[in-house]
Write an enzyme that holds these catalytic residues in place. Sequence first.
Site, PDB file in Angstrom:
ATOM      1  N   TYR A   7       0.875  -1.164   0.000  1.00 25.63           N
ATOM      2  CA  TYR A   7       0.000   0.000   0.000  1.00 25.63           C
ATOM      3  C   TYR A   7       0.918   1.220   0.000  1.00 25.63           C
ATOM      4  CZ  TYR A   7      -4.106  -2.851   1.167  1.00 25.63           C
ATOM      5  OH  TYR A   7      -5.128  -3.767   1.143  1.00 25.63           O
ATOM      6  N   ASP A  35      -6.424  -0.222  -5.993  1.00 28.76           N
ATOM      7  CA  ASP A  35      -7.884  -0.060  -5.875  1.00 28.76           C
ATOM      8  C   ASP A  35      -8.287   0.495  -4.515  1.00 28.76           C
ATOM      9  OD1 ASP A  35      -7.255  -2.234  -4.333  1.00 28.76           O
ATOM     10  OD2 ASP A  35      -8.838  -3.543  -5.108  1.00 28.76           O
ATOM     11  N   HIS A 128     -11.052  -6.572  -4.297  1.00 31.35           N
ATOM     12  CA  HIS A 128     -10.588  -6.401  -2.915  1.00 31.35           C
ATOM     13  C   HIS A 128     -11.449  -7.200  -1.949  1.00 31.35           C
ATOM     14  CE1 HIS A 128      -7.563  -3.670  -0.938  1.00 31.35           C
ATOM     15  NE2 HIS A 128      -8.171  -4.147   0.118  1.00 31.35           N
TER      16      HIS A 128
END
Length: 265
Positions: A7, A35, A128
């Site tokens: 991330y 995303d 996700h």
Amino acid sequence: DLWAQLYVNPDRSRSKEYVAKLEAAGVKALFITVDAPQLGRREKDMRNKYTQQGSDVQSDDEEGGEVDRSQGAARAISSYIDPGLVWEDIAWFRSITKMKILLKGVQCGEDVVLAYKAGVDGVVLSNHGGRQLDTSRSGIEILPEAMDALRAAGYDKEKFSVFIDGGIRRGADIFKAIALGATGVGLGRPVLYSLASYGQKGVVRMADLLQDELTMVMRLSGTPAVKDITPSHVITRNLADHFVPLPCDNLQSSTYQPLLPASRI
């Protein structure tokens, strides 16, 4: 090979430090999450709140009061995710690592082609785990569109990999993904449940079960090797239908005399 997910932090120096640690530890591929410019509205998580402190790496943010802890862990973690990630950032990642780079969370054929042309090594088609945007398509739904777009763009399948995740529970699911063009699949909840319940032995057992199921499906489908699995082995006309007919137990429902309590409660 070891792979890792990233991330991207708004402070790129922290991301650079993390990437360097991964590469030094022998990680071969970096999956960059694309995303999650912010994490979705996870209402159970919001009700649970989140009061734990972060790691030492995040101490500056903690002391500065920049972390919103009033709406659960997801919203708190959002403080550490860069919402301004763009295609041009791929060149920066290439400059800081020799690991393979894949984009995780791609949702349409157009973006898959853009990823290919941007020079990354692959993508993960994913929604996700269904926790970001309600009603967004699952990886297996996007896969045929993505593969058609890549073929039209003249991609080299030896240099660009397409993975999917989300809802992989059986060996038959792996078979279907491979048939539609996937290089491989990702597993999330099955690994977590196995690990939480039985530790490392549970994860090994889970992998063995999936391997046995995949082998069985391949034999019953007349495919001696993975290379023999083709799109002709699956039917996709109802792929976008979001309903699953469940089998019922006719013996229990209509043949046997139902069990009733001896007295009214």
